[in-house]
Design a protein around this motif. Structure first.
Motif, short mmCIF file in Angstrom:
data_model
loop_
_atom_site.label_atom_id
_atom_site.label_comp_id
_atom_site.label_asym_id
_atom_site.label_seq_id
_atom_site.Cartn_x
_atom_site.Cartn_y
_atom_site.Cartn_z
N THR A 47 3.17 19.44 12.36
CA THR A 47 1.85 19.71 11.65
C THR A 47 2.09 20.88 10.53
OG1 THR A 47 1.27 21.15 13.26
CG2 THR A 47 0.45 18.69 13.39
N LEU A 48 1.30 20.82 9.34
CA LEU A 48 1.59 22.43 8.84
C LEU A 48 0.37 23.08 9.55
CD1 LEU A 48 2.33 23.91 6.20
CD2 LEU A 48 0.60 22.81 4.95
N ARG A 49 0.66 24.30 9.62
CA ARG A 49 -0.38 25.23 10.57
C ARG A 49 -1.46 25.41 9.41
NH1 ARG A 49 1.30 30.19 13.96
NH2 ARG A 49 2.79 28.73 14.79
N MET A 50 -2.56 25.32 9.96
CA MET A 50 -3.69 25.54 8.74
C MET A 50 -4.48 26.91 9.38
SD MET A 50 -3.17 23.12 6.66
CE MET A 50 -4.65 23.27 5.59
N ALA A 51 -5.03 27.66 8.45
CA ALA A 51 -5.85 28.60 8.58
C ALA A 51 -7.06 28.50 9.48
CB ALA A 51 -6.37 29.60 7.53
N VAL A 52 -7.62 29.23 10.08
CA VAL A 52 -8.81 28.90 11.12
C VAL A 52 -10.28 29.47 10.41
CG1 VAL A 52 -10.34 29.49 12.96
CG2 VAL A 52 -7.84 28.89 12.89
N ALA A 53 -10.00 30.43 9.56
CA ALA A 53 -11.45 31.16 8.73
C ALA A 53 -11.31 31.10 7.22
CB ALA A 53 -11.54 32.66 9.39
N LYS A 54 -10.28 30.30 6.78
CA LYS A 54 -10.33 30.02 5.31
C LYS A 54 -9.76 28.33 5.20
CE LYS A 54 -6.08 31.78 3.71
NZ LYS A 54 -5.55 30.56 3.08
N VAL A 80 7.19 24.06 18.01
CA VAL A 80 8.08 25.32 17.77
C VAL A 80 7.70 25.64 16.56
CG1 VAL A 80 10.42 25.81 17.16
CG2 VAL A 80 10.01 24.27 19.14
N PRO A 81 7.52 27.04 16.15
CA PRO A 81 6.90 27.62 14.86
C PRO A 81 8.25 27.74 13.97
CG PRO A 81 6.13 28.99 16.76
CD PRO A 81 7.16 28.16 17.17
N ILE A 82 7.93 26.97 12.71
CA ILE A 82 9.26 27.03 11.86
C ILE A 82 8.57 27.67 10.36
CG2 ILE A 82 10.86 25.58 10.42
CD1 ILE A 82 10.33 23.41 12.78
N GLU A 83 9.12 28.52 9.99
CA GLU A 83 8.75 29.44 8.76
C GLU A 83 9.38 28.53 7.44
OE1 GLU A 83 7.90 33.75 6.51
OE2 GLU A 83 8.19 33.37 8.99
N VAL A 84 8.72 28.17 6.64
CA VAL A 84 9.45 27.51 5.41
C VAL A 84 8.67 28.03 4.18
CG1 VAL A 84 9.64 25.52 6.81
CG2 VAL A 84 7.58 25.83 5.63
N VAL A 85 9.64 28.05 3.07
CA VAL A 85 9.12 28.45 1.83
C VAL A 85 8.20 27.22 1.36
CG1 VAL A 85 10.07 28.55 -0.51
CG2 VAL A 85 11.45 29.39 1.29
N VAL A 112 14.22 26.26 5.24
CA VAL A 112 13.61 26.89 6.50
C VAL A 112 14.18 28.31 6.41
CG1 VAL A 112 14.14 27.13 8.75
CG2 VAL A 112 13.73 24.97 7.77
N VAL A 113 13.08 29.35 6.75
CA VAL A 113 13.38 30.64 6.69
C VAL A 113 13.76 31.23 8.14
CG1 VAL A 113 12.21 32.98 6.27
CG2 VAL A 113 11.84 30.94 4.78
N GLU A 114 12.91 30.70 9.09
CA GLU A 114 13.16 31.27 10.43
C GLU A 114 12.69 30.23 11.61
OE1 GLU A 114 15.33 32.27 12.97
OE2 GLU A 114 15.59 34.09 11.52
N VAL A 115 13.16 30.20 12.63
CA VAL A 115 12.91 29.32 13.78
C VAL A 115 12.20 29.98 14.64
CG1 VAL A 115 13.43 27.28 14.94
CG2 VAL A 115 14.56 27.49 12.68
N VAL A 138 4.00 27.97 7.84
CA VAL A 138 4.37 27.48 9.01
C VAL A 138 4.17 26.17 9.38
CG1 VAL A 138 3.98 28.05 11.66
CG2 VAL A 138 3.99 29.95 10.03
N ILE A 139 5.37 25.61 9.89
CA ILE A 139 5.23 24.33 10.42
C ILE A 139 5.36 24.39 12.06
CG2 ILE A 139 6.49 21.95 10.46
CD1 ILE A 139 7.28 22.17 7.59
N ASP A 140 4.52 23.52 12.75
CA ASP A 140 4.73 23.44 14.12
C ASP A 140 5.57 22.06 14.28
OD1 ASP A 140 3.58 26.04 14.92
OD2 ASP A 140 1.75 25.30 13.97
N ALA A 141 6.46 21.90 15.03
CA ALA A 141 7.05 20.68 15.69
C ALA A 141 7.20 20.82 17.03
CB ALA A 141 8.25 20.70 14.77
N HIS A 142 6.62 19.61 17.54
CA HIS A 142 6.54 19.71 19.20
C HIS A 142 7.61 18.66 19.42
CE1 HIS A 142 5.67 19.60 23.10
NE2 HIS A 142 4.92 18.36 23.02
#
Length: 244
Positions: free
Chosen positions: A173-180, A145-150, A216-219, A192-196
């Motif tokens: 997991t803290l979502r990491m960028a792919v190209a940087k 579940v994507p969780i947007e956080v400060v 948490v900003v949004e879920v 963005v935190i992804d919590a399964h």
């Protein structure tokens, strides 16, 4: 030649536009994702819909609207002439949808804007391909579940997810960028935190619990919002689910 999945996406998007957006509408929300590309393509093909103001949920949808020559609006613009806090209908994609039309969204890290534009709409319609269908959320979409956080609170949120919820996540997991190097940064400058959680029996309850965590900003749990979902099938057909 387009793949079966892309053919299905296009069919679902075209039908959703044709059956839900009319010349009587004044403001329409445009979501994010690969299927939404086809929705905007269909709108551009229909001149009678060009007078409508279109409100984007992301930089991607903003580009689609402007490059399509459509009228651009916003729910929060400082210029009143460009501010449209009330939306007739919003069409958006989804990462997973259950039979009650609850959805996981935010795979593209746009869940906050998507939630704002969906909530502002009188009608919310989702479009996706058949792979997004699910009996229970968390069984098809296993990235979490994507969780947007400060940013300054992401570690606090991760610890709270582990200790304070009635349903404990299997992975966080803290979502990491792919190209940087570094984490993904949303259009709002957040992480963005992804919590399964595995199979989610009560997504509405889980969404409320996560939203209450400080930082948490949004879920990315969209519950009891969509009226219809259009799914593009592998054979090019369209399956329509309606909320019961």
């Amino acid at each position: 030649m387009a793949s079966a999945v892309e053919t299905g996406k296009k069919a679902a998007a075209f039908r959703a536009v044709d059956e839900n957006i009319t010349a009587d509408h004044k403001v329409v929300g445009i979501g994010s994702g690969s299927t939404v590309i086809y929705a905007v393509e269909r709108i551009v093909q229909r001149p009678e819909l060009h007078h409508i103001v279109y409100v984007p949920t992301s930089f991607q949808s903003l580009q689609l609207i402007t490059e399509g020559g459509l009228k651009l609006g916003s729910v929060e613009h400082t210029n009143r002439a460009l501010r449209f806090p009330e939306i007739d209908i919003t069409i958006d994609g989804a990462d997973e949808v259950d039979k009650q039309l609850n959805a996981i969204k935010g795979g593209g890290a746009c869940q906050f804007q998507e939630m704002v534009v969906a909530k502002a709409a009188k009608k919310f319609v989702m479009i996706a391909d058949y792979r997004k269908k699910s009996d229970k959320l968390g069984t098809q979409w296993t990235k979490g579940v994507p969780i947007e956080v400060v940013p300054l609170a992401y570690k606090v949120v991760i610890n709270a997810l582990k200790s304070q919820l009635s349903m404990k996540p299997e992975t966080i997991t803290l979502r990491m960028a792919v190209a940087k190097a570094g984490p993904v940064v949303t259009d709002n400058g957040n992480f963005v935190i992804d919590a399964h959680f595995g199979s989610i029996s009560d997504p509405s309850k889980l969404g409320r619990e996560i939203k209450l965590l400080t930082g948490v900003v949004e879920v990315g749990l969209f519950c009891n919002m969509a009226e219809m979902a259009y799914f593009g099938e592998a054979d090019g057909g369209v399956d329509i689910w309606t909320r019961k």
